[in-house]
Design a protein around this motif. Structure first.
Motif, PDB file in Angstrom:
ATOM      1  N   THR A   1     -17.654  23.370  57.628  1.00  0.00           N
ATOM      2  CA  THR A   1     -15.997  24.240  58.639  1.00  0.00           C
ATOM      3  C   THR A   1     -16.093  24.297  60.158  1.00  0.00           C
ATOM      4  OG1 THR A   1     -15.221  24.726  56.290  1.00  0.00           O
ATOM      5  CG2 THR A   1     -13.972  25.457  58.416  1.00  0.00           C
ATOM      6  N   HIS A   2     -16.982  25.800  60.874  1.00  0.00           N
ATOM      7  CA  HIS A   2     -17.211  25.640  62.101  1.00  0.00           C
ATOM      8  C   HIS A   2     -17.245  24.187  62.706  1.00  0.00           C
ATOM      9  CE1 HIS A   2     -18.500  27.996  65.035  1.00  0.00           C
ATOM     10  NE2 HIS A   2     -19.897  27.686  65.331  1.00  0.00           N
ATOM     11  N   LEU A   3     -18.568  23.853  62.301  1.00  0.00           N
ATOM     12  CA  LEU A   3     -19.388  22.578  62.941  1.00  0.00           C
ATOM     13  C   LEU A   3     -18.185  21.800  63.481  1.00  0.00           C
ATOM     14  CD1 LEU A   3     -22.740  23.325  62.645  1.00  0.00           C
ATOM     15  CD2 LEU A   3     -22.079  23.074  64.231  1.00  0.00           C
ATOM     16  N   ALA A   4     -17.540  21.494  61.821  1.00  0.00           N
ATOM     17  CA  ALA A   4     -16.749  19.887  62.172  1.00  0.00           C
ATOM     18  C   ALA A   4     -15.898  19.608  62.275  1.00  0.00           C
ATOM     19  CB  ALA A   4     -17.013  19.335  61.108  1.00  0.00           C
ATOM     20  N   GLU A   5     -15.011  21.439  62.422  1.00  0.00           N
ATOM     21  CA  GLU A   5     -13.779  21.866  63.036  1.00  0.00           C
ATOM     22  C   GLU A   5     -13.008  20.788  61.675  1.00  0.00           C
ATOM     23  OE1 GLU A   5     -14.584  20.573  67.366  1.00  0.00           O
ATOM     24  OE2 GLU A   5     -14.193  22.979  67.346  1.00  0.00           O
ATOM     25  N   ASP A   6     -12.048  20.446  62.673  1.00  0.00           N
ATOM     26  CA  ASP A   6     -11.105  20.268  61.267  1.00  0.00           C
ATOM     27  C   ASP A   6     -11.307  18.432  61.066  1.00  0.00           C
ATOM     28  OD1 ASP A   6     -10.054  18.931  63.547  1.00  0.00           O
ATOM     29  OD2 ASP A   6      -8.337  19.120  63.120  1.00  0.00           O
ATOM     30  N   ARG A   7     -12.589  18.153  60.966  1.00  0.00           N
ATOM     31  CA  ARG A   7     -12.560  16.659  60.835  1.00  0.00           C
ATOM     32  C   ARG A   7     -13.519  16.024  59.466  1.00  0.00           C
ATOM     33  NH1 ARG A   7     -16.575  15.723  66.117  1.00  0.00           N
ATOM     34  NH2 ARG A   7     -16.839  17.762  65.272  1.00  0.00           N
ATOM     35  N   VAL A   8     -13.754  17.222  58.270  1.00  0.00           N
ATOM     36  CA  VAL A   8     -14.721  17.318  57.037  1.00  0.00           C
ATOM     37  C   VAL A   8     -13.935  18.191  56.301  1.00  0.00           C
ATOM     38  CG1 VAL A   8     -15.853  17.277  55.693  1.00  0.00           C
ATOM     39  CG2 VAL A   8     -16.544  16.491  58.166  1.00  0.00           C
ATOM     40  N   GLU A   9     -13.259  17.947  55.293  1.00  0.00           N
ATOM     41  CA  GLU A   9     -12.169  18.412  54.465  1.00  0.00           C
ATOM     42  C   GLU A   9     -13.371  18.899  53.366  1.00  0.00           C
ATOM     43  OE1 GLU A   9      -9.468  18.503  50.650  1.00  0.00           O
ATOM     44  OE2 GLU A   9      -9.233  16.951  51.707  1.00  0.00           O
ATOM     45  N   VAL A  10     -13.641  19.827  53.411  1.00  0.00           N
ATOM     46  CA  VAL A  10     -15.356  21.494  52.790  1.00  0.00           C
ATOM     47  C   VAL A  10     -14.052  22.469  51.893  1.00  0.00           C
ATOM     48  CG1 VAL A  10     -16.563  22.893  53.489  1.00  0.00           C
ATOM     49  CG2 VAL A  10     -15.937  21.331  55.354  1.00  0.00           C
ATOM     50  N   ARG A  11     -15.052  22.047  50.948  1.00  0.00           N
ATOM     51  CA  ARG A  11     -14.961  23.134  49.653  1.00  0.00           C
ATOM     52  C   ARG A  11     -16.086  23.491  49.097  1.00  0.00           C
ATOM     53  NH1 ARG A  11     -12.580  18.093  48.571  1.00  0.00           N
ATOM     54  NH2 ARG A  11     -10.184  18.237  47.973  1.00  0.00           N
ATOM     55  N   SER A  12     -16.173  24.325  48.254  1.00  0.00           N
ATOM     56  CA  SER A  12     -17.615  25.484  47.856  1.00  0.00           C
ATOM     57  C   SER A  12     -17.085  25.716  46.711  1.00  0.00           C
ATOM     58  CB  SER A  12     -17.708  26.252  48.797  1.00  0.00           C
ATOM     59  OG  SER A  12     -17.524  27.620  48.328  1.00  0.00           O
ATOM     60  N   ALA A  13     -18.220  25.600  45.535  1.00  0.00           N
ATOM     61  CA  ALA A  13     -17.281  26.033  43.864  1.00  0.00           C
ATOM     62  C   ALA A  13     -18.866  26.003  43.136  1.00  0.00           C
ATOM     63  CB  ALA A  13     -16.682  25.238  43.336  1.00  0.00           C
ATOM     64  N   GLY A  14     -18.946  27.361  42.118  1.00  0.00           N
ATOM     65  CA  GLY A  14     -19.839  27.324  40.937  1.00  0.00           C
ATOM     66  C   GLY A  14     -19.621  27.339  39.912  1.00  0.00           C
ATOM     67  N   SER A  15     -20.276  27.660  38.623  1.00  0.00           N
ATOM     68  CA  SER A  15     -20.332  27.014  37.311  1.00  0.00           C
ATOM     69  C   SER A  15     -19.732  28.903  37.126  1.00  0.00           C
ATOM     70  CB  SER A  15     -21.343  26.552  36.690  1.00  0.00           C
ATOM     71  OG  SER A  15     -22.148  27.369  36.177  1.00  0.00           O
ATOM     72  N   ALA A  16     -20.205  29.542  37.459  1.00  0.00           N
ATOM     73  CA  ALA A  16     -20.406  31.452  37.503  1.00  0.00           C
ATOM     74  C   ALA A  16     -20.018  31.791  38.803  1.00  0.00           C
ATOM     75  CB  ALA A  16     -20.941  31.775  36.257  1.00  0.00           C
ATOM     76  N   PRO A  17     -18.832  32.274  39.248  1.00  0.00           N
ATOM     77  CA  PRO A  17     -18.491  32.298  40.401  1.00  0.00           C
ATOM     78  C   PRO A  17     -19.179  34.050  40.683  1.00  0.00           C
ATOM     79  CG  PRO A  17     -16.519  31.093  40.073  1.00  0.00           C
ATOM     80  CD  PRO A  17     -18.054  30.819  38.729  1.00  0.00           C
ATOM     81  N   ALA A  18     -19.499  34.650  41.565  1.00  0.00           N
ATOM     82  CA  ALA A  18     -19.566  36.348  41.746  1.00  0.00           C
ATOM     83  C   ALA A  18     -18.386  36.479  41.475  1.00  0.00           C
ATOM     84  CB  ALA A  18     -20.402  35.753  42.844  1.00  0.00           C
TER      85      ALA A  18
END
Length: 138
Positions: free
Chosen positions: A27-44
């Motif tokens: 997100t920081h390095l691409a600014e708004d040029r990439v759509e960014v997601r993160s997730a996990g199967s058992a989120p903390a």
């Protein structure tokens, strides 16, 4: 990849350390040029405090990040799916790029142990941006 901008999903079981740092760097390095997601199967319940501290040292605030549950929809909506070497599995859809970045687990580690993981993630994010044809901001 989508016509407008590529989308990247980072996946790790708890979505509290490696995947949060990777998403924040992208997100920081691409600014708004990439759509960014993160997730996990058992989120903390929260982002790893050592990851928060390590990222703050490089000027990136992940303290307000929230671990999210991995959904089929998130995978389907992403062009690139990157697992973080944590053994999480993702649904596989044709036409997507799947990568597995083998990275040490920052869980239970202090900030001294998290710094090299953070730095390796940044190096890989810069390589990903190059692969996507996107110039990272300085």
């Amino acid at each position: 990849m989508s016509e407008s901008k590529p989308s990247v999903l980072f996946v790790c079981v708890h979505n509290a350390g490696r995947s949060q740092m990777a998403a924040a760097f992208l997100t920081h390095l691409a600014e708004d040029r990439v759509e960014v997601r993160s997730a996990g199967s058992a989120p903390a319940d929260a982002v790893n405090p050592a990851a928060v501290e390590a990222m703050a040292e490089v000027g990136i605030d992940v303290s307000t990040g929230t671990p999210k549950v991995l959904t089929v929809e998130a995978v389907r909506a992403s062009d690139v799916v990157i697992t973080m070497g944590c053994g999480d599995t993702c649904p596989v859809f044709p036409g997507k790029t799947y990568l597995d970045w083998k990275l040490d687990d920052p869980a239970g580690q202090g900030v001294d142990a998290v710094r090299p993981i953070r730095d390796e993630i940044e190096r890989r994010i810069r390589g990903l941006l190059e692969d996507l044809g996107i110039q990272p901001r300085c």
